[in-house]
Design a protein around this motif. Structure first.
Motif, short mmCIF file in Angstrom:
data_model
loop_
_atom_site.label_atom_id
_atom_site.label_comp_id
_atom_site.label_asym_id
_atom_site.label_seq_id
_atom_site.Cartn_x
_atom_site.Cartn_y
_atom_site.Cartn_z
N SER A 170 0.88 -1.32 0.00
CA SER A 170 0.08 0.06 0.16
C SER A 170 0.71 1.21 -0.03
CB SER A 170 -1.01 0.00 1.00
OG SER A 170 -1.87 -0.99 1.06
N THR A 171 2.17 1.13 0.30
CA THR A 171 2.95 2.39 0.03
C THR A 171 3.19 2.81 -1.32
OG1 THR A 171 4.23 1.74 1.78
CG2 THR A 171 5.23 3.26 0.46
N GLN A 172 2.72 4.02 -1.37
CA GLN A 172 2.67 4.64 -2.78
C GLN A 172 3.75 6.12 -2.97
OE1 GLN A 172 -0.75 4.53 -5.22
NE2 GLN A 172 -2.01 3.80 -3.90
N ALA A 173 4.11 6.41 -1.96
CA ALA A 173 4.90 7.77 -2.21
C ALA A 173 6.14 7.67 -0.92
CB ALA A 173 4.12 8.86 -1.95
N PHE A 174 7.11 8.47 -1.32
CA PHE A 174 8.23 8.77 -0.28
C PHE A 174 8.58 9.89 -0.29
CE2 PHE A 174 8.65 4.21 -1.61
CZ PHE A 174 8.88 3.56 -0.43
N LEU A 175 8.53 10.55 0.76
CA LEU A 175 8.81 12.03 0.99
C LEU A 175 10.21 12.33 1.44
CD1 LEU A 175 5.56 13.07 2.88
CD2 LEU A 175 6.10 12.99 0.32
N PHE A 176 10.93 13.36 1.12
CA PHE A 176 12.27 13.26 1.21
C PHE A 176 12.57 15.03 1.83
CE2 PHE A 176 12.17 10.21 -1.66
CZ PHE A 176 13.14 9.08 -1.27
N TYR A 177 13.23 14.98 2.94
CA TYR A 177 13.79 16.29 3.52
C TYR A 177 15.17 16.50 2.97
CZ TYR A 177 14.64 20.51 6.41
OH TYR A 177 15.15 21.64 6.84
N GLY A 178 15.04 17.64 2.24
CA GLY A 178 16.48 17.90 1.48
C GLY A 178 17.69 17.85 2.14
N THR A 179 17.94 18.74 3.29
CA THR A 179 19.16 18.77 4.36
C THR A 179 19.38 17.39 4.81
OG1 THR A 179 18.34 20.95 4.80
CG2 THR A 179 20.11 19.64 6.40
N ASP A 180 18.44 16.29 4.84
CA ASP A 180 18.72 15.04 5.37
C ASP A 180 18.81 14.08 4.42
OD1 ASP A 180 18.74 15.98 7.88
OD2 ASP A 180 16.69 15.68 8.33
N PHE A 181 18.87 14.40 3.13
CA PHE A 181 18.70 13.65 1.99
C PHE A 181 20.06 12.73 1.90
CE2 PHE A 181 19.53 12.29 -2.59
CZ PHE A 181 18.57 11.70 -2.81
N SER A 182 20.13 11.48 2.09
CA SER A 182 21.21 10.72 1.96
C SER A 182 21.40 9.87 0.99
CB SER A 182 21.46 10.24 3.35
OG SER A 182 22.87 9.47 3.54
N VAL A 183 22.48 9.62 0.30
CA VAL A 183 22.44 8.61 -0.82
C VAL A 183 22.68 7.13 -0.47
CG1 VAL A 183 23.74 10.14 -2.31
CG2 VAL A 183 25.18 8.91 -0.92
N GLU A 184 23.06 7.07 1.05
CA GLU A 184 23.28 5.85 1.66
C GLU A 184 22.09 4.92 1.97
OE1 GLU A 184 26.06 6.22 4.95
OE2 GLU A 184 27.50 7.70 3.71
N SER A 185 21.08 5.74 1.86
CA SER A 185 19.72 4.98 2.25
C SER A 185 18.70 5.60 1.53
CB SER A 185 19.52 5.41 3.60
OG SER A 185 18.14 4.74 4.31
N LEU A 186 18.40 4.80 0.51
CA LEU A 186 17.20 5.44 -0.61
C LEU A 186 16.25 4.03 -0.61
CD1 LEU A 186 19.16 7.15 -3.08
CD2 LEU A 186 17.94 8.07 -1.61
N PRO A 187 14.96 4.26 -0.74
CA PRO A 187 13.77 3.43 -0.94
C PRO A 187 13.93 2.59 -2.27
CG PRO A 187 12.94 5.47 -1.17
CD PRO A 187 14.41 5.92 -0.87
N LEU A 188 15.01 1.85 -2.52
CA LEU A 188 15.25 1.09 -3.79
C LEU A 188 14.79 -0.29 -3.53
CD1 LEU A 188 18.33 3.15 -5.12
CD2 LEU A 188 15.95 3.31 -5.92
N PRO A 189 14.48 -1.10 -4.43
CA PRO A 189 14.18 -0.74 -5.66
C PRO A 189 12.84 0.29 -5.79
CG PRO A 189 13.58 -2.99 -5.68
CD PRO A 189 14.35 -2.65 -4.30
N ARG A 190 12.55 0.92 -6.82
CA ARG A 190 11.33 1.83 -6.92
C ARG A 190 10.63 1.23 -7.90
NH1 ARG A 190 12.07 8.28 -8.71
NH2 ARG A 190 10.00 9.06 -8.56
N LYS A 191 9.36 0.98 -7.22
CA LYS A 191 8.29 0.67 -8.17
C LYS A 191 7.55 1.68 -9.13
CE LYS A 191 7.23 -2.86 -4.57
NZ LYS A 191 6.32 -3.35 -3.77
N GLN A 192 7.10 1.23 -10.02
CA GLN A 192 6.59 2.21 -11.19
C GLN A 192 5.74 3.28 -10.65
OE1 GLN A 192 5.52 0.41 -14.81
NE2 GLN A 192 5.21 2.22 -15.62
#
Length: 472
Positions: free
Chosen positions: A112-134
């Motif tokens: 049921s997860t359909q979106a991910f919200l990111f706060y720019g200052t805390d955006f880290s390449v070490e932890s991303l919600p991958l794989p990303r569904k279409q």
């Protein structure tokens, strides 16, 4: 002896009682810990009975990665991948729609997860919600300076997002006026002092005031101000170029919104309102504060600031090609000419905001600043994403193609930082001054590397990221 024995008995009983109480306390703490652990590991349907929030009234059966056609009877899950709100779970009302908002990353793979919200200052390449569904949306909230995370300010990264809320007026939810409460705050005379009083105070105060404690930022403002100080007196209360002390109770940065601090600033004729970065639409309280106080801002920052000023003649906009000496001569001429100086305060005296763009923005924006009667911009950002998720769910149920939202390059952009070429006093210089251009150039390579890795759509490590960066 009997009295002594009684005292010993009393002491023994007291110690025994304390020991028993300690054992009971430890047992209660242990049980609470077990309960907390069970709560966080319990299936969602069991937790709902405890929280009174049922995120998934129905559990549709999915045969592939697409959202089930019957999903509209439930609530979409929207995960804050950056824990900005700190909310473990909340059912948010967004008009006629509802979404379940959470910072719990374990929902990453939930159907049921359909979106991910990111706060720019805390955006880290070490932890991303991958794989990303279409069908999954990515949304970026970033209202702060580019120096906090330069890689976001390049086309390869910003265009990874579907939805944006940034200081740029081009973004899906513009936050350009985030530091301005209202038209009333702008036109208020609460702190405005008569010019005669300011002239009298000139016997003890400089005509210009500067208050900054974030020294040597990408805009290189301190170097310009240091050169300006050679040609006109400037009272500098902050840590940067400090030459004058505030009262002790106002020396903490948390006191910058105190009325007594405002009263000190309101005594001056000019405030140096220099941003820490030079980007279109990046306008902070540094501009709005002097305008609210009835002091003429000497502004260096957003190149398009004229779009947002309350009138054509409400601020002195610094041209970086103009020498500080020329600026000082102009400020000195205004300091001596009351009639000319007052032309910069005419709009304030009449309480008139002639700029229709600013007027319209403050009247029509969907969020408020320091106003409990209005939604804050984080709630509005969440609901923008929630409503767009629901729009596509409804379109799918009607057999229509989903609508595609896409961030564009100008939703968050900033040119490379530049240094002024004035001679710098070594005692006031900082090693920070020279890192910003190198940091920006490095971020260009980081942005390209990050995009390549994200488009491969599988998890990657920090080592893999940096290897990609340095082979770019």
């Amino acid at each position: 002896m009997a009295r002594l024995s009684a005292r010993k008995l009393f002491a023994f009983c007291l110690c025994a009682s304390a020991f028993v109480f300690l054992l009971i306390t430890l047992q209660v703490v242990e049980e609470l810990g077990q309960f907390e652990k069970a709560l966080h590991t319990r299936p969602l349907k069991d937790r709902d009975g405890l929280t009174q929030i049922q995120a998934f009234p129905e559990s549709p059966v999915l045969t592939d990665d697409r959202v089930s056609p019957g999903f509209a009877s439930g609530f979409p899950v929207i995960v804050w991948w950056s824990p900005l709100t700190g909310e473990p779970g909340r059912l948010g009302e967004c008009g006629h729609n509802r979404c379940f908002f959470t910072i719990n990353k374990s929902y990453h793979s939930h159907p049921s997860t359909q979106a991910f919200l990111f706060y720019g200052t805390d955006f880290s390449v070490e932890s991303l919600p991958l794989p990303r569904k279409q069908h999954q949306h990515w949304a970026l909230f970033h209202e702060e300076s580019p120096k906090n995370n330069y890689k976001l300010f390049h086309k390869p990264v910003i265009t990874l997002f579907n939805h944006t809320a940034t200081f740029s007026h081009h973004s899906h939810l513009p936050l350009t006026t985030q530091h301005l409460e209202s038209l009333h705050a702008l036109t208020s005379h609460k702190f405005l002092l008569p010019l005669a009083q300011k002239n009298q105070l000139r016997h003890t105060l400089a005509p210009v005031v500067y208050v900054q404690s974030d020294c040597d930022p990408p805009s290189d403002r301190d170097v310009y101000v240091q050169e300006l100080m050679k040609h006109i007196p400037v009272d500098s209360y902050g840590e940067c170029l400090h030459n004058k002390d505030l009262p002790f109770h106002l020396r903490d940065s948390s006191a910058m919104d105190e009325e007594s601090f405002y009263q000190i600033l309101a005594q001056y004729k000019f405030i140096l309102a220099f941003e820490n970065a030079i980007c279109d639409d990046y306008i902070t309280e540094k501009l709005w504060r002097p305008l609210k106080l009835g002091v003429v801002p000497v502004y260096y920052g957003a190149p398009n600031v004229q779009i947002w000023l309350p009138s054509n003649r409400s601020a002195i906009v610094v041209d970086p090609k103009q020498s500080p000496k020329e600026l000082a001569l102009y400020l000195k001429s205004l300091d001596k000419n009351d009639q000319e100086y007052l032309t910069y305060l005419d709009w304030k005296m009449k309480r008139e905001v002639s700029n229709q763009i600013l007027f319209k923005e403050l009247k029509e924006r969907q969020w408020g600043v320091q106003d409990v009667t209005q939604e804050n911009f984080i709630d509005v950002f969440e609901c923008m994403v929630c409503n767009r998720v629901w729009e596509n769910n409804n379109r799918q149920n009607e057999g229509l193609a989903p609508r595609v939202w896409q961030a564009e390059e100008h939703h968050l952009t900033c040119p490379p930082p530049k240094l002024f070429d004035f001679a710098v006093n070594p005692s006031n210089g900082s090693s920070l001054r020279h890192i910003w251009r190198a940091s920006y150039d490095q971020s260009v390579r980081e942005a390209r590397a990050l995009r390549r890795l994200v488009l491969r759509n599988r998890n990657f490590s920090a080592t893999q990221f940096w290897r990609e960066v340095f082979t770019d």
